[in-house]
Design a protein around this motif. Structure first.
Motif, mmCIF file in Angstrom:
data_model
loop_
_atom_site.group_PDB
_atom_site.id
_atom_site.type_symbol
_atom_site.label_atom_id
_atom_site.label_comp_id
_atom_site.label_asym_id
_atom_site.label_seq_id
_atom_site.Cartn_x
_atom_site.Cartn_y
_atom_site.Cartn_z
ATOM 1 N N LEU A 81 -19.405 -16.361 -2.285
ATOM 2 C CA LEU A 81 -17.867 -15.818 -2.382
ATOM 3 C C LEU A 81 -17.019 -16.087 -3.038
ATOM 4 O O LEU A 81 -16.742 -14.429 -3.407
ATOM 5 C CB LEU A 81 -17.243 -17.488 -1.310
ATOM 6 C CG LEU A 81 -16.177 -16.602 -1.183
ATOM 7 C CD1 LEU A 81 -16.034 -15.783 0.110
ATOM 8 C CD2 LEU A 81 -15.307 -17.964 -0.647
ATOM 9 N N LYS A 82 -17.765 -16.360 -4.509
ATOM 10 C CA LYS A 82 -17.040 -15.346 -5.582
ATOM 11 C C LYS A 82 -17.481 -14.786 -6.187
ATOM 12 O O LYS A 82 -16.803 -14.318 -6.711
ATOM 13 C CB LYS A 82 -17.363 -17.204 -6.842
ATOM 14 C CG LYS A 82 -16.562 -16.631 -7.858
ATOM 15 C CD LYS A 82 -15.133 -16.812 -8.046
ATOM 16 C CE LYS A 82 -14.274 -16.829 -9.074
ATOM 17 N NZ LYS A 82 -14.621 -16.222 -9.939
ATOM 18 N N LYS A 83 -18.843 -14.324 -5.800
ATOM 19 C CA LYS A 83 -19.233 -13.125 -5.926
ATOM 20 C C LYS A 83 -17.600 -11.146 -5.416
ATOM 21 O O LYS A 83 -17.727 -10.434 -6.516
ATOM 22 C CB LYS A 83 -20.200 -12.334 -5.885
ATOM 23 C CG LYS A 83 -21.601 -13.270 -6.019
ATOM 24 C CD LYS A 83 -22.879 -12.266 -5.170
ATOM 25 C CE LYS A 83 -23.667 -13.485 -5.722
ATOM 26 N NZ LYS A 83 -25.199 -12.858 -5.035
ATOM 27 N N PHE A 84 -17.567 -11.276 -4.620
ATOM 28 C CA PHE A 84 -16.373 -10.835 -4.404
ATOM 29 C C PHE A 84 -14.368 -11.366 -4.733
ATOM 30 O O PHE A 84 -13.730 -10.310 -4.351
ATOM 31 C CB PHE A 84 -16.097 -10.745 -2.566
ATOM 32 C CG PHE A 84 -17.411 -10.479 -2.022
ATOM 33 C CD1 PHE A 84 -18.122 -9.189 -2.149
ATOM 34 C CD2 PHE A 84 -18.245 -11.791 -1.968
ATOM 35 C CE1 PHE A 84 -19.095 -9.102 -1.889
ATOM 36 C CE2 PHE A 84 -19.370 -10.903 -1.583
ATOM 37 C CZ PHE A 84 -20.565 -9.888 -1.288
ATOM 38 N N TYR A 85 -14.252 -12.851 -5.017
ATOM 39 C CA TYR A 85 -12.976 -12.503 -5.758
ATOM 40 C C TYR A 85 -12.891 -13.015 -6.914
ATOM 41 O O TYR A 85 -13.831 -13.998 -8.100
ATOM 42 C CB TYR A 85 -12.355 -13.547 -4.612
ATOM 43 C CG TYR A 85 -12.800 -13.766 -3.176
ATOM 44 C CD1 TYR A 85 -12.047 -12.104 -2.857
ATOM 45 C CD2 TYR A 85 -13.722 -13.365 -3.042
ATOM 46 C CE1 TYR A 85 -11.555 -12.505 -1.485
ATOM 47 C CE2 TYR A 85 -13.785 -12.906 -1.556
ATOM 48 C CZ TYR A 85 -12.971 -12.880 -0.915
ATOM 49 O OH TYR A 85 -13.250 -12.219 0.662
ATOM 50 N N ASP A 86 -11.547 -13.083 -7.728
ATOM 51 C CA ASP A 86 -11.429 -13.615 -8.628
ATOM 52 C C ASP A 86 -10.794 -14.641 -9.223
ATOM 53 O O ASP A 86 -11.194 -15.598 -10.044
ATOM 54 C CB ASP A 86 -10.012 -13.146 -9.450
ATOM 55 C CG ASP A 86 -10.452 -11.018 -9.348
ATOM 56 O OD1 ASP A 86 -10.988 -10.534 -9.950
ATOM 57 O OD2 ASP A 86 -9.097 -10.404 -8.870
ATOM 58 N N ALA A 87 -9.824 -15.422 -7.416
ATOM 59 C CA ALA A 87 -10.026 -16.806 -7.683
ATOM 60 C C ALA A 87 -10.387 -17.011 -5.943
ATOM 61 O O ALA A 87 -10.531 -16.565 -5.521
ATOM 62 C CB ALA A 87 -9.047 -17.694 -8.507
ATOM 63 N N ILE A 88 -10.597 -18.627 -5.894
ATOM 64 C CA ILE A 88 -10.802 -19.288 -4.687
ATOM 65 C C ILE A 88 -9.997 -20.736 -4.751
ATOM 66 O O ILE A 88 -9.907 -21.087 -5.406
ATOM 67 C CB ILE A 88 -12.468 -19.398 -4.830
ATOM 68 C CG1 ILE A 88 -13.483 -18.526 -4.555
ATOM 69 C CG2 ILE A 88 -12.064 -20.259 -2.916
ATOM 70 C CD1 ILE A 88 -14.929 -18.471 -4.384
ATOM 71 N N ILE A 89 -8.925 -20.405 -3.446
ATOM 72 C CA ILE A 89 -8.587 -21.381 -2.885
ATOM 73 C C ILE A 89 -9.135 -22.441 -2.259
ATOM 74 O O ILE A 89 -9.171 -21.553 -1.284
ATOM 75 C CB ILE A 89 -6.870 -21.310 -3.270
ATOM 76 C CG1 ILE A 89 -6.460 -20.635 -4.540
ATOM 77 C CG2 ILE A 89 -5.911 -22.455 -2.841
ATOM 78 C CD1 ILE A 89 -4.594 -20.576 -3.927
ATOM 79 N N PHE A 90 -9.437 -24.086 -2.219
ATOM 80 C CA PHE A 90 -10.024 -24.450 -1.085
ATOM 81 C C PHE A 90 -8.449 -25.134 -0.410
ATOM 82 O O PHE A 90 -7.870 -26.340 -1.049
ATOM 83 C CB PHE A 90 -11.148 -25.380 -1.374
ATOM 84 C CG PHE A 90 -12.052 -24.773 -2.183
ATOM 85 C CD1 PHE A 90 -12.858 -24.712 -0.990
ATOM 86 C CD2 PHE A 90 -12.259 -24.631 -3.760
ATOM 87 C CE1 PHE A 90 -14.117 -24.305 -1.608
ATOM 88 C CE2 PHE A 90 -13.428 -24.180 -4.369
ATOM 89 C CZ PHE A 90 -14.797 -23.500 -2.891
#
Length: 455
Positions: free
Chosen positions: A91-100
């Motif tokens: 998932l991280k490959k497509f985003y600058d940041a991830i919020i759970f």
């Protein structure tokens, strides 16, 4: 930080916490595009699957959440299991940041003997059943005439109220047919709610406690001997208007004359459960120790014990979050380790770059739905500061269709916001012939089918 394109953020969990975080990011002045992922085929999390069906007032929050979800720079992607069929690394490959913001749906353990007996249930299991969650039981044994509910919070109150009402009272709500079929066979005549401390420590909200008595089939009973306060309890009342209203309502229940309703709902204080009693593997009673206030708002045991004749026990002692694969997790506290927003590596104490947490997975399952707003503010401010400072590693694939192509390549039947509208329409059409606002569709595959019928 990139000046040439919007910030790309994935938010995992489409309940109130995730939606509030989305709203704050979009209102921040930072150009942003958000993908809101959800493991279930439908959005809204706790609002759809954690609020009792006879509380449409609370469900009205969905209207404000709808407004956020309809914004053009927010995209809903449901029926996607992050940490399962898609790894966090992928998932991280497509985003600058991830919020759970994955919340909490499992039951905390009540570590007393007898917890595993037949007829001993976690409150979350029962809530999942009556709210039509596709991951929970379709049928429920409601043959017990006397039932115990352990816990004096709003979830315990919801469980007790649903058990004390008749199936026909609840038929006007959105409950599915399978839930009504079980509830109309409910044999409960007495529901006993137990709290180990006193009225000033109860975690009810005043309105919920007062509404408990609105049903013509329920008589709320409080023993006048349980109305007791020490100095710390009196201070708690002075410090909180809400807590004082709870105490006033409980006092009114304790003092009034019986109204003669067929179902009795007893609220007991100063009774600490010590054992669920069983015979032949089934619940036959509950043993409690009588407690007394210690002067500081806490309680100590008296050494006196009571045996309660009940055939079922519901443990409403709190929810518990589940771990997400490849994301740090504190198993004791059942939260993602964090500093208020950043995910923290517990071994090193360092921030995990690009990962954030908000809501119950961040702070534990405490507080009301509105508390998640301040939670989300703290988290999103940290994320935006990191982006502005150039501390996030920008994704090489920020294109909006890149993640969609990835989901398709994985053969994932993802659902969308348009798909939610189709499912919503189908549920409303099911309820219309009976004069109901909606009737929930329960089966997972049926939900996906309605959401994706033109995919």
């Amino acid at each position: 930080m990139s000046e040439s394109r919007p910030l790309r953020v994935a938010i995992v969990g489409a309940g109130p916490a995730g939606i509030y975080a989305s709203d704050l990011l979009m209102k921040s002045g930072q150009e942003v595009h958000i993908d809101l992922f959800e493991r279930m085929p439908a959005p809204f999390g706790l609002i759809r699957y954690g609020v009792a069906p006879d509380h449409p007032r609370i469900k009205g929050i969905v209207n404000s959440l709808h407004n956020v979800m309809s914004k053009p720079n927010l995209r809903f992607l449901g029926n996607v299991d992050i940490g399962g069929e898609i790894s966090v690394g992928e998932l991280k490959k497509f985003y600058d940041a991830i919020i759970f913001s994955t919340g909490a749906v499992a039951d905390r353990d009540l570590t007393i003997p007898g917890q595993d007996l037949e007829g001993s249930h976690g409150a979350a299991e029962f809530v999942g059943f009556y709210d039509g969650n596709p991951e929970f039981e379709r049928n429920w044994d409601l043959s017990a005439e006397k039932v115990a509910v352990i816990g004096v919070g709003n979830v315990g109150l919801d469980v007790a109220r649903i058990l004390a009402k008749t199936g026909d009272e609840l038929l006007v709500t959105e409950i599915p047919d399978n839930v009504y079929a079980s509830l109309k066979e409910n044999k409960a005549k007495e529901v006993h709610v137990f709290g180990r401390r006193g009225p000033a420590q109860a975690k009810f909200t005043p309105l919920e406690l007062k509404e408990l008595d609105h049903s013509p089939t329920i008589e709320v009973v409080v023993n006048p001997e349980d109305i007791d306060y020490d100095a710390a309890s009196e201070q708690a009342r002075r410090d909180s208007k809400s807590q004082d209203l709870v105490c006033q309502t409980l006092e009114q229940y304790a003092m009034r004359d019986p109204k003669g309703a067929p179902h009795k709902l007893f609220i007991h204080f100063f009774e600490s459960p010590v054992e669920i009693l069983g015979e032949n593997g089934k619940v036959v009673g509950l043993k409690t120790e009588r407690m007394q206030l210690d002067g500081d708002g806490g309680v100590v045991g008296t050494g006196e014990f009571n045996i309660w004749d009940v055939q079922a026990v519901y443990r409403a002692v709190g929810y518990r979050s589940d771990a997400i694969k490849d994301v740090p997790f504190d198993a004791n506290k059942a939260v993602i380790p964090n500093d208020g927003g950043h995910v923290i590596n517990p071994d090193t104490g360092d921030k995990v770059p690009g990962l954030y947490a908000t809501g119950w997975i961040k702070r534990g399952p405490v507080g009301l739905i509105g508390n998640t707003k301040s939670d989300a503010k703290e988290t999103t401010e940290m994320l935006l500061a990191d982006w502005a400072a150039g501390e996030l590693e920008p994704t090489d694939t920020p294109q909006l269709e890149a993640v969609i192509d990835f989901l398709k390549a994985k053969n994932i039947a993802y659902t969308t916001w348009d798909g939610w509208h189709r499912l919503d329409t189908a549920e409303r059409e099911l309820g219309a012939p009976e004069g109901r606002e909606r009737k929930k569709i329960v089966e997972w595959d049926d939900m996906v089918s309605h959401a994706r019928h033109d995919a």
